[in-house]
Design a protein around this motif. Structure first.
Motif, mmCIF file in Angstrom:
data_model
loop_
_atom_site.group_PDB
_atom_site.id
_atom_site.type_symbol
_atom_site.label_atom_id
_atom_site.label_comp_id
_atom_site.label_asym_id
_atom_site.label_seq_id
_atom_site.Cartn_x
_atom_site.Cartn_y
_atom_site.Cartn_z
ATOM 1 N N PHE A 1 0.928 -1.333 0.100
ATOM 2 C CA PHE A 1 0.182 0.189 -0.027
ATOM 3 C C PHE A 1 0.993 1.279 0.312
ATOM 4 C CE2 PHE A 1 -4.277 0.916 0.193
ATOM 5 C CZ PHE A 1 -4.593 2.172 0.650
ATOM 6 N N GLY A 2 1.732 1.344 -1.012
ATOM 7 C CA GLY A 2 2.862 2.464 -1.006
ATOM 8 C C GLY A 2 1.997 3.684 -1.594
ATOM 9 N N LEU A 3 2.008 4.722 -0.752
ATOM 10 C CA LEU A 3 1.299 6.106 -1.073
ATOM 11 C C LEU A 3 2.341 6.985 -1.569
ATOM 12 C CD1 LEU A 3 -1.062 5.964 1.774
ATOM 13 C CD2 LEU A 3 -1.627 5.393 -0.413
ATOM 14 N N ALA A 4 3.395 7.242 -0.778
ATOM 15 C CA ALA A 4 4.268 8.287 -1.117
ATOM 16 C C ALA A 4 5.596 7.956 -1.199
ATOM 17 C CB ALA A 4 3.891 9.609 -0.382
ATOM 18 N N CYS A 5 6.242 9.085 -0.690
ATOM 19 C CA CYS A 5 7.833 8.701 -0.426
ATOM 20 C C CYS A 5 7.990 7.260 0.335
ATOM 21 C CB CYS A 5 8.523 9.865 0.265
ATOM 22 S SG CYS A 5 7.525 11.387 0.294
ATOM 23 N N ILE B 1 8.933 4.399 -1.530
ATOM 24 C CA ILE B 1 10.131 4.041 -2.362
ATOM 25 C C ILE B 1 11.095 3.469 -1.423
ATOM 26 C CG2 ILE B 1 11.865 5.046 -3.771
ATOM 27 C CD1 ILE B 1 9.397 5.731 -5.070
ATOM 28 N N GLU B 2 11.086 3.833 -0.208
ATOM 29 C CA GLU B 2 11.859 2.889 0.921
ATOM 30 C C GLU B 2 11.390 1.689 1.016
ATOM 31 O OE1 GLU B 2 14.534 4.135 0.843
ATOM 32 O OE2 GLU B 2 15.026 5.200 2.707
ATOM 33 N N MET C 1 9.913 -0.208 -1.308
ATOM 34 C CA MET C 1 10.332 -0.690 -2.728
ATOM 35 C C MET C 1 11.668 -1.313 -2.412
ATOM 36 S SD MET C 1 8.453 1.113 -5.358
ATOM 37 C CE MET C 1 9.604 1.249 -6.685
ATOM 38 N N THR D 1 -4.541 10.788 2.605
ATOM 39 C CA THR D 1 -5.348 11.997 2.389
ATOM 40 C C THR D 1 -6.775 11.798 2.796
ATOM 41 O OG1 THR D 1 -5.332 11.614 0.227
ATOM 42 C CG2 THR D 1 -3.526 13.049 0.990
ATOM 43 N N CYS E 1 11.316 9.756 8.369
ATOM 44 C CA CYS E 1 10.638 10.435 7.286
ATOM 45 C C CYS E 1 11.680 10.727 6.205
ATOM 46 C CB CYS E 1 10.230 11.996 7.907
ATOM 47 S SG CYS E 1 9.510 12.747 6.518
ATOM 48 N N PRO E 2 11.910 9.459 5.483
ATOM 49 C CA PRO E 2 11.202 8.311 5.464
ATOM 50 C C PRO E 2 12.068 7.446 6.401
ATOM 51 C CG PRO E 2 12.499 8.154 3.504
ATOM 52 C CD PRO E 2 12.944 9.595 4.161
ATOM 53 N N LEU F 1 -3.180 12.229 -3.469
ATOM 54 C CA LEU F 1 -2.261 12.601 -2.534
ATOM 55 C C LEU F 1 -1.773 14.262 -2.300
ATOM 56 C CD1 LEU F 1 0.199 11.139 -1.021
ATOM 57 C CD2 LEU F 1 1.551 11.075 -2.983
ATOM 58 N N TYR G 1 9.542 13.125 -4.622
ATOM 59 C CA TYR G 1 10.524 12.417 -3.898
ATOM 60 C C TYR G 1 11.600 11.608 -4.508
ATOM 61 C CZ TYR G 1 6.340 9.634 -4.346
ATOM 62 O OH TYR G 1 5.231 9.065 -4.802
#
Lengths: 163, 232, 372
Positions: free
Chosen positions: A34-38, A41-42, A44, A77, A134-135, C45, C70
């Motif tokens: 459930f990857g949403l944002a930055c 990437i971490e 992954m 969000t 973060c992250p 987002l 990012y």
């Protein structure tokens, strides 16, 4: 030990049912990507070659029906929060949630003026482990997963609970 | 005699300023010829100072590259004033051109199709709020991929009923940029085929980037505002 | 025999999907397998970046710009710093310019590696994803040695950078470049000239140049369609004019000009060019103090600026309006992925369902930048 010592042959394991179930459930949690944002990437990068997630038994699954753990990685969000709830309800029991990153924990850097940001995913789904950062580094995420494994192992689903 | 002489000298000086030196050189009388030449030098000096006075007033905060931009803005403003009279709001066109929204769609097509201008790329549409209770504005940054020049156009609109003609048929990216400006400021673009919110949910209340925006209390039962209980 | 007719079926590729590069919703109307309309829905987002910028000071905006795109956060910082410096008329030292170019180009390589790796994953190739991530980790190690963070750096500040090079940094980067350049050949053998990959991406999703310009597409997507436009050469900023590099342009080698393979190949070539720029910069970097030009208080004069820079996704621009106070009055970020996504509906009509995923992957979008 004591009474039971030296009484059994090889290939016989004695343990309580709770512990056996805990061992089976905790060592291969399949995660719902459930990857949403930055933080995605971490996540992954954690699943890629250097910090291999498959060595601790986690395989990415895209469907909520096949997953045990939902790693909420990134900012949730308002528009997305309704979908998070829906997907959580579609997962089969037993299910766990890891809130990865400070946005999923409590809104992150957007807590003050973010009108559209949900201040923590625990407002919509119950969370088991919070991984701050973060992250968060891949090592931090792996530590969070190991803590989740300890938590699952300590559960006692078969024991009759008082009240 | 001297009045005729003055008029004659003025005539030849005029001719010489336009580049025709023969008129002065052909004067037989030496005195008149020297007077004419002196008058020519004086006239040239006067016009140079007039130009020098006018130039610093216009070149206030500009770098070298904007020298051609100044003429570009002037060129565009003159062309627009000629073709679409009454559409330019302000005389000062050094940094941007202020239009008043009338005929904006036709002006946009002209800017795109005219072979000298050829602004074929709409770079950005920005909404702008001057403050609480004041006007709203839409700013367009245009750029040409063939002539390598850029221009900024601003259109002001009223806060209580903001309406601007849409340019989505001229530059196809105007579609999404205008929806975003509508979402953030509430400016309605007339002629848009699908004027709905693009970033916030469909049932969000309020125009978030306005200066007097108050966040709503809950959204579908979830708490929205900024501080959770028990923090700080 | 009779022909079977039916209504168009509306399919939802939901916000949670492994191939949509983030939270993107696509409403697809299909006639069997052939797609007739694709409509992207965004906003999942939307993190109120522009509202934050109106409430924090100019230097506090930099971590927020990191989190918009990012994957290439050095380039985001770079664009913002260059815009504010032009507004305030600050001149940064030579060494700072060289450092900025080096980290921006290294981040360009890292961003393209991620884009191409996940593109391979989308069309079914798992091995290139692992190989490219392995190499990307080496770049992240370099950045971690430089400023302490792996992904979101907050490194390029207005007037300078936050840290100077640590010991033996130049040797580390040289050894990375020596290791990386032969890898391009490996990737070409694995993916670029792979027969299956070519059949899935050549001639698919052709974007003609007029459509691209009208939709505001820029960067590798526009160069894949044959238009030679790069802000580093056409509207040069910082010290890019001192370096000698080419602009790769798509030319339809495998199929048509402007298809998915062309966009992929342009990115692959750009990594080679970025490595070239880093080598040249490292050879001639001067000494100096990187904190020399950092202003004590950032208070730009009244005015506005629209500044464009080249990020790995395209033409990133900041529109900043200042009213003389230490807090920006209005800051708008014009993101290249926003315009790249808007062209998806136009170029994916008539293709099959799996081609839509291939086209979406070739556009290289990042939802954080689109929704801000």
């Amino acid at each position: 030990m004591g009474i039971l010592e030296n009484k059994f042959q090889d290939n016989v394991v004695v343990a309580s049912m709770d512990k056996l179930l805990g061992w089976a459930r905790s060592t291969s949690p399949w995660f719902f990507q459930f990857g949403l944002a930055c933080c995605a990437i971490e996540m992954m990068a954690t699943a890629a070659s250097r910090y291999d997630l498959m060595r601790i038994g986690m395989i990415p699954r895209s469907s909520p029906r096949q997953a045990d753990v939902m790693i909420v990685a990134g900012t949730v969000t308002m528009k997305m929060s309704l979908r998070v709830k829906k997907l959580y309800e579609q997962m089969a029991n037993p299910k766990y949630v890891i809130a990865m990153g400070s946005c999923a924990t409590s809104g992150g850097p957007y807590w003050q003026y973010g009108y559209h940001v949900l201040k923590g995913v625990d407002l919509v789904v119950p969370v088991d482990v919070y991984v701050p950062g973060c992250p968060p580094r891949p090592e931090a995420l792996i530590e969070g997963l190991l803590k989740l494994q300890e938590k699952i192992q300590a559960e006692r689903p078969l024991t009759k609970k008082i009240a | 005699m001297s009045e005729d002489q003055d008029k004659y000298i003025a005539e030849v000086v005029e001719k010489a300023l336009r580049g025709d030196m023969d008129a002065i050189n052909n004067i037989e009388d030496r005195v008149t010829r020297s007077k004419a030449k002196a008058a020519l030098i004086k006239a040239k000096r006067l016009s140079k100072t007039a130009a020098a006075e006018a130039a610093p007033a216009e070149e206030t905060a500009q770098t070298d590259t904007t020298l051609t931009e100044k003429s570009l803005n002037q060129k565009v403003a003159e062309a627009l004033a000629k073709k679409f009279s009454g559409s330019i709001d302000s005389e000062d066109v050094n940094e941007y051109i202020q239009l008043n929204g009338k005929n904006w769609f036709e002006i946009a097509q002209y800017l795109k199709d005219n072979p000298d201008l050829l602004f074929d790329s709409l770079q950005c549409i920005t909404g702008f709020d001057f403050g609480e209770g004041e006007a709203l504005e839409v700013r367009y940054n245009l750029h040409s991929m063939t002539h390598y020049h850029a221009i900024e156009i601003r259109i002001k609109t009223d806060r209580n009923d903001p309406k601007v003609p849409s340019v989505e048929q001229v530059w196809r990216i105007g579609d999404w940029f205008e929806r975003e400006t509508y979402d953030m400021y509430g400016i309605v673009f007339e002629g848009h085929h699908n004027m709905t919110r693009i970033l916030c949910p469909e049932d969000w209340e309020g125009w978030p980037l306005r200066k007097d925006y108050e966040t709503q209390e809950t959204y579908h039962g979830i708490i929205v505002p900024k501080v959770k209980e028990g923090w700080e | 025999m009779g022909v079977v007719h039916g209504d168009l079926m509306t399919l939802n590729i939901g916000p949670q999907h492994p191939s949509t590069h983030g939270v993107l919703r696509l409403k697809v109307k299909t006639d069997g397998e052939i797609v007739s309309e694709v409509e992207p829905y965004i906003g999942y987002l939307h993190r109120c970046f522009e509202k934050h910028c109106e409430n924090v000071t100019y230097d506090q905006v930099i971590p927020y710009t990191d989190r918009c795109d990012y994957i290439a956060s050095m380039n985001n910082n770079f664009g913002y710093a260059v815009a504010v410096e032009e507004l305030m008329k600050i001149k940064v030292p030579e060494r700072v310019e060289y450092i900025r170019v080096i980290v921006a180009e290294l981040n360009r390589i890292a961003s393209h590696l991620l884009a191409l790796g996940t593109y391979g994953l989308d069309v079914g190739a798992f091995t290139p994803f692992l190989y490219m991530f392995r190499d990307r980790e080496r770049i992240l190690d370099i950045f971690e040695a430089l400023c302490g963070a792996r992904l979101l750096y907050n490194y390029i500040w207005v007037g300078g950078v936050s840290h100077d090079f640590p010991n033996e940094f130049v040797e580390t980067v040289y050894s990375f470049l020596d290791y990386f350049e032969p890898k391009i050949k490996e990737y070409n053998e694995l993916l670029t000239y792979n027969k299956i990959f070519i059949e899935r991406t050549a001639d698919v999703g052709v974007m003609p140049p007029e459509v691209a310009i009208s939709y505001g597409v820029s960067g590798p997507n526009l160069r894949g369609s044959g238009v030679k436009w790069d802000i580093r050469k056409n509207e040069t900023y910082s010290i890019y004019e001192k370096f000698d590099f080419d602009i790769p342009v798509g030319s339809g080698i495998m199929g048509t000009v402007g298809d998915c393979w062309d966009r992929y190949y342009v990115r692959m070539q750009e990594m080679v060019q970025s490595a070239k720029i880093v080598r040249q910069a490292l050879k001639t970097i001067p000494a100096g103090n990187v904190h020399q030009a950092l202003p004590k208080k950032i208070r730009p004069p009244k005015g506005f600026i629209y500044k464009r820079t080249e990020s790995p996704r395209g033409d990133l621009a900041y529109y900043i309006v200042s009213d003389g106070s230490p807090i920006p009055f209005r800051l708008k970020m014009r993101s290249p992925a926003f315009t790249a996504l808007s062209v998806l509906g136009e170029i994916s009509q008539g293709w099959m369902m799996s081609d839509v995923i291939a086209i979406l992957g070739s556009l290289d979008i990042v939802l954080g930048e689109i929704d801000r």
